[in-house]
Design a protein around this motif. Structure first.
Motif, PDB file in Angstrom:
ATOM      1  N   MET A 139       0.833  -1.178   0.000  1.00 28.02           N
ATOM      2  CA  MET A 139       0.000   0.000   0.000  1.00 28.02           C
ATOM      3  C   MET A 139       0.881   1.245   0.000  1.00 28.02           C
ATOM      4  N   ALA A 140       0.515   2.232  -0.824  1.00 26.39           N
ATOM      5  CA  ALA A 140       1.297   3.456  -0.935  1.00 26.39           C
ATOM      6  C   ALA A 140       1.109   4.334   0.297  1.00 26.39           C
ATOM      7  N   GLU A 141       2.182   4.969   0.693  1.00 29.44           N
ATOM      8  CA  GLU A 141       2.165   5.866   1.845  1.00 29.44           C
ATOM      9  C   GLU A 141       2.593   7.253   1.373  1.00 29.44           C
ATOM     10  N   PHE A 142       1.826   8.276   1.743  1.00 30.91           N
ATOM     11  CA  PHE A 142       2.162   9.642   1.371  1.00 30.91           C
ATOM     12  C   PHE A 142       3.297  10.149   2.253  1.00 30.91           C
ATOM     13  N   LEU A 143       4.242  10.845   1.662  1.00 28.35           N
ATOM     14  CA  LEU A 143       5.292  11.489   2.434  1.00 28.35           C
ATOM     15  C   LEU A 143       4.799  12.863   2.883  1.00 28.35           C
ATOM     16  N   PRO A 144       5.365  13.413   3.963  1.00 29.73           N
ATOM     17  CA  PRO A 144       4.905  14.711   4.479  1.00 29.73           C
ATOM     18  C   PRO A 144       5.031  15.815   3.430  1.00 29.73           C
ATOM     19  N   GLU A 145       4.022  16.662   3.383  1.00 29.89           N
ATOM     20  CA  GLU A 145       4.014  17.785   2.449  1.00 29.89           C
ATOM     21  C   GLU A 145       3.233  18.920   3.090  1.00 29.89           C
ATOM     22  N   PRO A 146       3.487  20.151   2.670  1.00 29.37           N
ATOM     23  CA  PRO A 146       2.739  21.269   3.250  1.00 29.37           C
ATOM     24  C   PRO A 146       1.298  21.298   2.739  1.00 29.37           C
ATOM     25  N   ARG A 147       0.399  21.758   3.588  1.00 24.64           N
ATOM     26  CA  ARG A 147      -0.973  22.005   3.146  1.00 24.64           C
ATOM     27  C   ARG A 147      -0.939  23.196   2.180  1.00 24.64           C
ATOM     28  N   PRO A 148      -1.932  23.331   1.326  1.00 26.66           N
ATOM     29  CA  PRO A 148      -1.923  24.463   0.384  1.00 26.66           C
ATOM     30  C   PRO A 148      -1.758  25.822   1.071  1.00 26.66           C
ATOM     31  N   ASP A 149      -2.396  26.015   2.222  1.00 21.56           N
ATOM     32  CA  ASP A 149      -2.275  27.308   2.908  1.00 21.56           C
ATOM     33  C   ASP A 149      -0.902  27.514   3.542  1.00 21.56           C
ATOM     34  N   GLU A 150      -0.098  26.462   3.624  1.00 26.22           N
ATOM     35  CA  GLU A 150       1.259  26.559   4.172  1.00 26.22           C
ATOM     36  C   GLU A 150       2.307  26.760   3.078  1.00 26.22           C
ATOM     37  N   MET A 151       1.911  26.606   1.829  1.00 30.79           N
ATOM     38  CA  MET A 151       2.858  26.739   0.728  1.00 30.79           C
ATOM     39  C   MET A 151       3.316  28.189   0.617  1.00 30.79           C
ATOM     40  N   GLY A 205      10.502   2.006  -3.625  1.00 31.58           N
ATOM     41  CA  GLY A 205      10.471   3.084  -4.603  1.00 31.58           C
ATOM     42  C   GLY A 205       9.511   4.187  -4.200  1.00 31.58           C
ATOM     43  N   ARG A 206       9.606   5.282  -4.934  1.00 33.29           N
ATOM     44  CA  ARG A 206       8.711   6.421  -4.714  1.00 33.29           C
ATOM     45  C   ARG A 206       8.177   6.878  -6.055  1.00 33.29           C
ATOM     46  N   SER A 207       6.940   7.332  -6.014  1.00 33.65           N
ATOM     47  CA  SER A 207       6.326   7.899  -7.209  1.00 33.65           C
ATOM     48  C   SER A 207       5.953   9.343  -6.918  1.00 33.65           C
ATOM     49  N   ASN A 208       5.828  10.103  -7.983  1.00 36.45           N
ATOM     50  CA  ASN A 208       5.662  11.545  -7.866  1.00 36.45           C
ATOM     51  C   ASN A 208       4.504  12.035  -8.716  1.00 36.45           C
ATOM     52  N   GLN A 209       3.845  13.066  -8.209  1.00 38.72           N
ATOM     53  CA  GLN A 209       2.749  13.678  -8.940  1.00 38.72           C
ATOM     54  C   GLN A 209       2.782  15.174  -8.682  1.00 38.72           C
ATOM     55  N   LEU A 210       2.569  15.955  -9.719  1.00 32.80           N
ATOM     56  CA  LEU A 210       2.506  17.398  -9.579  1.00 32.80           C
ATOM     57  C   LEU A 210       1.254  17.768  -8.789  1.00 32.80           C
ATOM     58  N   ARG A 269       9.073  18.374  -2.958  1.00 32.61           N
ATOM     59  CA  ARG A 269       7.982  17.944  -2.076  1.00 32.61           C
ATOM     60  C   ARG A 269       7.808  18.912  -0.909  1.00 32.61           C
ATOM     61  N   GLU A 270       8.892  19.306  -0.270  1.00 38.78           N
ATOM     62  CA  GLU A 270       8.808  20.193   0.888  1.00 38.78           C
ATOM     63  C   GLU A 270       8.306  21.590   0.515  1.00 38.78           C
ATOM     64  N   ALA A 271       8.508  21.989  -0.742  1.00 40.40           N
ATOM     65  CA  ALA A 271       7.988  23.274  -1.209  1.00 40.40           C
ATOM     66  C   ALA A 271       6.514  23.171  -1.577  1.00 40.40           C
ATOM     67  N   GLY A 272       6.030  21.943  -1.773  1.00 41.53           N
ATOM     68  CA  GLY A 272       4.638  21.735  -2.134  1.00 41.53           C
ATOM     69  C   GLY A 272       4.403  21.589  -3.623  1.00 41.53           C
ATOM     70  N   VAL A 273       5.463  21.486  -4.395  1.00 43.84           N
ATOM     71  CA  VAL A 273       5.325  21.377  -5.849  1.00 43.84           C
ATOM     72  C   VAL A 273       4.858  19.986  -6.255  1.00 43.84           C
TER      73      VAL A 273
END
Length: 101
Positions: free
Chosen positions: A1-13, A77-82, A64-68
């Motif tokens: 099962m995929a696990e999301f890595l920490p990222e900023p909420r939109p209001d934190e970007m 492995g890791r997968s990425n999405q804009l 990811r940390e910038a919220g992009v």
């Protein structure tokens, strides 16, 4: 099962963090490739970058940390999405401007 890595909420970007993340040519290349297929979820290995694995990991972490991007961890492995919708919500027009340039 995929696990999301920490990222900023939109209001934190933060605009400066997003622009700083995209200022690097390798990270901009990743974002542009993801923007061409906005619904795609691509593994890190899908991007041909002339850097070491550790440097590649660093570039994805900065995005990811910038919220992009959003990253999914799945085993070895890791997968990425804009984060297209979040970026459009928080910074209207920024992607259009960046992609046009």
């Amino acid at each position: 099962m995929a696990e999301f890595l920490p990222e900023p909420r939109p209001d934190e970007m933060d605009l400066l963090m997003v622009l700083s993340a995209l200022a690097d040519p390798h990270r901009l290349r990743i974002a542009l490739a993801l923007a061409k297929a906005p619904d795609a979820v691509l593994p890190c290995t899908a991007f041909e970058l002339p850097v070491t694995k550790a440097t590649r990991t660093h570039h994805f972490r900065i995005l990811r940390e910038a919220g992009v991007i959003r990253q999914y961890d799945h085993g070895n492995g890791r997968s990425n999405q804009l984060r297209l919708a979040d970026l459009r919500q928080r910074f209207p027009g920024i992607l259009t401007t960046l992609l046009a340039g």
